[in-house]
Design an enzyme around this catalytic site. Structure first.
Site, short mmCIF file in Angstrom:
data_model
loop_
_atom_site.label_atom_id
_atom_site.label_comp_id
_atom_site.label_asym_id
_atom_site.label_seq_id
_atom_site.Cartn_x
_atom_site.Cartn_y
_atom_site.Cartn_z
N SER A 178 0.82 -1.22 0.00
CA SER A 178 0.00 0.00 0.00
C SER A 178 0.85 1.27 0.00
O SER A 178 0.33 2.36 -0.14
CB SER A 178 -1.01 0.00 1.14
N CYS A 194 0.78 0.87 10.58
CA CYS A 194 1.48 -0.41 10.46
C CYS A 194 1.07 -1.19 9.23
O CYS A 194 -0.08 -1.13 8.83
CB CYS A 194 1.20 -1.25 11.71
N PRO A 195 2.01 -1.92 8.61
CA PRO A 195 3.42 -2.07 8.98
C PRO A 195 4.32 -0.91 8.57
O PRO A 195 5.48 -0.87 8.96
CB PRO A 195 3.82 -3.35 8.24
N GLY A 196 3.80 0.04 7.78
CA GLY A 196 4.63 1.23 7.53
C GLY A 196 4.79 1.63 6.07
O GLY A 196 5.67 2.42 5.75
N GLY A 197 3.94 1.13 5.19
CA GLY A 197 4.05 1.47 3.77
C GLY A 197 3.93 2.97 3.52
O GLY A 197 4.67 3.53 2.70
N ASP A 203 -0.32 3.41 15.80
CA ASP A 203 -0.96 2.11 15.51
C ASP A 203 -0.61 1.15 16.64
O ASP A 203 0.50 1.21 17.17
CB ASP A 203 -0.43 1.56 14.16
N ASP A 249 -4.72 4.86 20.10
CA ASP A 249 -5.88 4.90 19.21
C ASP A 249 -5.77 6.14 18.31
O ASP A 249 -5.68 7.26 18.82
CB ASP A 249 -7.16 4.97 20.08
N ASP A 259 -4.78 5.92 7.02
CA ASP A 259 -5.22 4.75 6.24
C ASP A 259 -5.93 3.75 7.15
O ASP A 259 -5.83 2.55 6.96
CB ASP A 259 -3.96 4.10 5.60
N LYS A 274 -12.71 4.19 3.04
CA LYS A 274 -13.04 2.81 2.61
C LYS A 274 -14.53 2.81 2.30
O LYS A 274 -15.35 3.27 3.12
CB LYS A 274 -12.74 1.81 3.73
C1 LIG Z 1 -4.72 -0.73 5.93
S1 LIG Z 1 -3.73 -0.84 7.33
C2 LIG Z 1 -2.56 0.44 7.08
C3 LIG Z 1 -1.47 0.09 6.15
C4 LIG Z 1 -0.40 1.14 6.10
N1 LIG Z 1 -0.90 2.39 5.54
C5 LIG Z 1 0.77 0.69 5.27
O1 LIG Z 1 0.98 1.25 4.19
O2 LIG Z 1 1.50 -0.21 5.70
C6 LIG Z 1 -4.74 -0.20 8.58
C7 LIG Z 1 -4.05 -0.05 9.91
O3 LIG Z 1 -4.89 0.77 10.71
C8 LIG Z 1 -4.74 0.34 12.05
N2 LIG Z 1 -5.89 0.84 12.81
C9 LIG Z 1 -7.19 0.56 12.66
N3 LIG Z 1 -7.93 1.23 13.59
C10 LIG Z 1 -7.04 1.97 14.29
C11 LIG Z 1 -7.17 2.88 15.37
N4 LIG Z 1 -8.36 3.18 15.88
N5 LIG Z 1 -6.05 3.46 15.86
C12 LIG Z 1 -4.83 3.20 15.34
N6 LIG Z 1 -4.66 2.33 14.33
C13 LIG Z 1 -5.74 1.73 13.80
C14 LIG Z 1 -4.66 -1.17 11.96
O4 LIG Z 1 -3.99 -1.68 13.09
C15 LIG Z 1 -3.86 -1.36 10.66
O5 LIG Z 1 -2.48 -1.53 10.95
#
Ligand SMILES: C[S@@+](CC[C@H](N)C(=O)[O-])C[C@H]1O[C@@H](n2cnc3c(N)ncnc32)[C@H](O)[C@@H]1O
Length: 360
Positions: free
Chosen positions: A191, A224-227, A243, A263, A280, A309
């Site tokens: 991503s 996470c993971p950090g893209g 995250d 959060d 994201d 989304k």
């Molecule tokens: C689609 S992934 C993100 C991928 C990231 N942008 C990347 O490029 O690697 C969504 C992330 O949002 C985090 N997430 C979802 N709800 C969250 C919240 N309320 N607070 C912090 N992180 C949250 C999830 O743990 C997940 O790692």
């Protein structure tokens, strides 16, 4: 001379209804009426205008940047079908003669579908003799000129195509409307390409140095993971990654990332020095929109890129409602912004939104 009364729009396969709803809505705002033909999973939409010349007006005046679900937009005539295998060129040249003069580029394209992929190599080969024929008729300049209109030939099978053109200041500069980006092998997730594409689509290249330069501070919610963090780190920014999950170790080792297991909806920046907010998180679009409005209203960031989304149904309405809500909330607080939204090539069931605060 053939009338060009259709607008062809490329979109992500599966999003034809959204693309059709959007063009119908935005054309009617300009008092241009027509009907959109939708072929599910075809990767394109045809909007046929009721009145002569309206398609040509629309392709010039409807700002391509405002379209969310369209990857490309051009005006075209009727479908050229049953093209003879030994001379597909003559009907194409005849269609374009009198409609376009001295175009700056030619793109022979297909839909972004499996059927389209099967035609891609034919299109590449066909481009060479077609280009020559168009040049001989002076429909196409001898040297590519990025400020002149672009001729699009859109093949839906090897003997059927639409022929038309777009304006270079009001189209996607990319072949098939898709920027070709290479996945960086050291990025922690695919991503990463979403954020990279968003930069290409939303930020003019001449402003990259000012708006994407090293030393800026950024917050990545749902990192996470950090893209996405990777894209910011690559541009020498300092990133607060929020995250509960684990961050990529190589990114952490750069020393440019601070990871907070919090959060994302509750996190507040300690200092007022954040330029970029990226987000994201997989959540309801309305909840994410509210969060972004809060950041902008509080002045916690200058620019933001976030994903919405999309639910399975009424996706165009959902997007429209959320963007209107964001505009209204910011307007109420007299916060001046520029908002852009696009379903990017690397987006799936989602769109990407960019908001920039404007002062003065
Ligand atoms: C689609 S992934 C993100 C991928 C990231 N942008 C990347 O490029 O690697 C969504 C992330 O949002 C985090 N997430 C979802 N709800 C969250 C919240 N309320 N607070 C912090 N992180 C949250 C999830 O743990 C997940 O790692």
């Amino acid at each position: 001379m053939q009338k060009l009364n259709k607008i062809i729009l490329y979109c992500r396969s599966g999003f034809e209804k959204e693309c059709a709803a959007e063009i119908t809505d935005k054309a009617s705002q300009q008092e241009i009426y027509g009907f959109a033909k939708v072929n599910e999973k075809s990767g394109y939409v045809i909007f046929e205008c009721y009145q002569d010349n309206n398609a040509e007006i629309l392709v010039k005046t409807l700002s391509f940047r405002t379209l969310i679900f369209a990857r490309q937009m051009f005006v075209a005539g009727d479908l050229l079908s049953n093209l003879p295998a030994n001379d597909r060129i003559t009907p194409i040249v005849e269609t374009l003669s009198g409609c376009i003069d001295k175009a700056g580029d030619l793109r022979v394209e297909v839909a972004d579908t499996n059927e389209g992929k099967d035609l891609a190599s034919f299109c590449r080969k066909f481009t060479v003799p077609l280009r020559q024929a168009l040049r001989n008729k002076r429909l196409l300049l001898k040297v590519t000129n990025p400020s002149r209109p672009v001729i699009h030939i859109f093949f839906i099978s090897s003997n059927c195509c639409y022929a038309g053109y777009s304006y270079s200041q009001n189209n996607s500069p990319f072949y098939m409307g898709i920027p070709r980006l290479r996945f960086p092998s050291d990025a922690p997730s695919r991503s990463t390409l979403k954020l990279e594409e968003a930069f290409h689509i939303f930020i003019p290249y001449e402003e990259w140095e000012e708006r994407l330069h090293g030393g800026l501070n950024a917050v990545d919610l749902g990192a996470c993971p950090g893209g996405w963090t990777y894209q910011l780190v690559k541009r020498s920014m300092m990133v607060y990654a929020i995250d509960n999950g684990p961050m990529d170790e190589k990114l952490m080792a750069t020393g440019q990332v601070k990871h907070y297991r919090e959060d994302g909806f509750k996190f507040t920046p300690k200092k007022h020095n954040i330029y970029w907010l990226v987000c994201d998180m997989v959540e309801k679009p309305a909840k994410v929109t509210e969060l972004i409005a809060k950041w902008l209203i509080n002045g916690w960031c200058r620019e933001t890129i976030f994903n919405l989304k999309l639910p399975m149904k009424k996706r165009y309405e959902e997007v429209k409602n959320n963007l209107q809500l964001l505009k209204k909330e910011l307007n109420n607080k007299q916060i001046n912004v520029q908002i852009q939204a696009k379903q990017l090539y690397h987006d799936r069931e989602e769109i990407t939104v960019h908001v920039q605060r404007i002062w003065g």
